[in-house]
Design a protein around this motif. Structure first.
Motif, PDB file in Angstrom:
ATOM      1  N   ALA A 109       0.829  -1.204   0.000  1.00 24.30           N
ATOM      2  CA  ALA A 109       0.000   0.000   0.000  1.00 24.30           C
ATOM      3  C   ALA A 109       0.863   1.255   0.000  1.00 24.30           C
ATOM      4  N   GLY A 110       0.352   2.311  -0.620  1.00 27.20           N
ATOM      5  CA  GLY A 110       1.137   3.513  -0.833  1.00 27.20           C
ATOM      6  C   GLY A 110       1.214   4.462   0.349  1.00 27.20           C
ATOM      7  N   VAL A 111       0.314   4.371   1.343  1.00 28.93           N
ATOM      8  CA  VAL A 111       0.316   5.293   2.460  1.00 28.93           C
ATOM      9  C   VAL A 111       1.097   4.656   3.613  1.00 28.93           C
ATOM     10  N   GLN A 130     -12.897 -10.162  -3.533  1.00 31.25           N
ATOM     11  CA  GLN A 130     -12.781  -9.038  -4.455  1.00 31.25           C
ATOM     12  C   GLN A 130     -11.808  -8.024  -3.871  1.00 31.25           C
ATOM     13  N   LYS A 131     -11.420  -7.040  -4.679  1.00 32.42           N
ATOM     14  CA  LYS A 131     -10.453  -6.042  -4.226  1.00 32.42           C
ATOM     15  C   LYS A 131     -11.105  -5.171  -3.157  1.00 32.42           C
ATOM     16  N   PRO A 132     -10.505  -5.090  -1.965  1.00 33.17           N
ATOM     17  CA  PRO A 132     -11.117  -4.296  -0.897  1.00 33.17           C
ATOM     18  C   PRO A 132     -10.836  -2.805  -1.077  1.00 33.17           C
ATOM     19  N   VAL A 133     -11.664  -1.999  -0.434  1.00 31.83           N
ATOM     20  CA  VAL A 133     -11.445  -0.558  -0.364  1.00 31.83           C
ATOM     21  C   VAL A 133     -10.538  -0.317   0.840  1.00 31.83           C
ATOM     22  N   GLN A 134      -9.449   0.410   0.646  1.00 29.00           N
ATOM     23  CA  GLN A 134      -8.517   0.659   1.745  1.00 29.00           C
ATOM     24  C   GLN A 134      -8.676   2.086   2.235  1.00 29.00           C
ATOM     25  N   LEU A 148      -6.486  11.516   6.151  1.00 24.77           N
ATOM     26  CA  LEU A 148      -7.375  10.436   5.753  1.00 24.77           C
ATOM     27  C   LEU A 148      -7.177  10.137   4.273  1.00 24.77           C
ATOM     28  N   PHE A 149      -7.042   8.852   3.941  1.00 24.88           N
ATOM     29  CA  PHE A 149      -6.844   8.417   2.559  1.00 24.88           C
ATOM     30  C   PHE A 149      -7.865   7.327   2.234  1.00 24.88           C
ATOM     31  N   VAL A 150      -8.468   7.419   1.054  1.00 26.42           N
ATOM     32  CA  VAL A 150      -9.292   6.333   0.524  1.00 26.42           C
ATOM     33  C   VAL A 150      -8.519   5.788  -0.656  1.00 26.42           C
ATOM     34  N   ASP A 151      -8.124   4.534  -0.560  1.00 29.12           N
ATOM     35  CA  ASP A 151      -7.140   3.908  -1.430  1.00 29.12           C
ATOM     36  C   ASP A 151      -5.862   4.751  -1.339  1.00 29.12           C
ATOM     37  N   ASP A 152      -5.417   5.419  -2.382  1.00 31.18           N
ATOM     38  CA  ASP A 152      -4.211   6.253  -2.283  1.00 31.18           C
ATOM     39  C   ASP A 152      -4.525   7.738  -2.385  1.00 31.18           C
ATOM     40  N   ASP A 153      -5.812   8.113  -2.411  1.00 31.02           N
ATOM     41  CA  ASP A 153      -6.215   9.502  -2.586  1.00 31.02           C
ATOM     42  C   ASP A 153      -6.514  10.139  -1.233  1.00 31.02           C
TER      43      ASP A 153
END
Length: 145
Positions: free
Chosen positions: A45-47, A63-67, A76-81
């Motif tokens: 993960a990028g964070v 399935q691919k989870p939401v991080q 706060l980051f949702v995926d890498d954003d």
């Protein structure tokens, strides 16, 4: 030592060579192995988050989870954003709407261990209000048994 001389019995034809030189194949495979060994740790993960230790077993995923990540500064980051706290409910509602056809997506919540417990619980409350109830708290595996 012996020398292979062409025989006169084959009317000038050479016998097929039955040796395969595997040295180039081994060289290529070793280079690919080194490339994969160097790049595999970079695929995480990028964070950067300092996760707490746990002895829990890993979850199975379909399935691919939401991080969702909270770093040590509380960003706060949702995926890498990176997102702000004000738009978190809207982002979570959009994620929940995308998955309404089936079951809600798996959410991985990664939070720095130095953060305030209330900060993490506010994010979990927003997840619950959006209908995202499949939340897993991500930790670092503890090797001591």
């Amino acid at each position: 030592m012996s020398i292979n001389l062409p025989s006169q019995r084959g009317r000038g034809r050479r016998a097929p060579m039955a040796d395969i030189n595997v040295t180039p194949l081994v060289d290529v495979m070793l280079v690919l192995l080194i490339i994969f060994m160097v790049t595999a740790p970079l695929l995480t993960a990028g964070v950067p988050v300092n996760l707490p230790d746990s002895r829990a077993k890993p979850l199975e995923q379909d399935q691919k989870p939401v991080q969702i990540s909270l770093d040590d500064k509380g960003k706060l980051f949702v995926d890498d954003d990176e997102i702000s706290d004000a738009i978190l409910p809207d982002v979570l509602q959009q994620i929940a709407k995308k998955a309404e056809a089936g079951q809600p997506p798996q959410v991985f919540l990664r939070a720095d261990k130095t953060l305030n417990y209330g900060r993490i619980m506010r994010v979990m409350g927003e997840l619950n209000r959006a209908g995202l109830n499949r939340v897993a708290l991500v930790t670092v595996g503890d090797d001591t048994k």
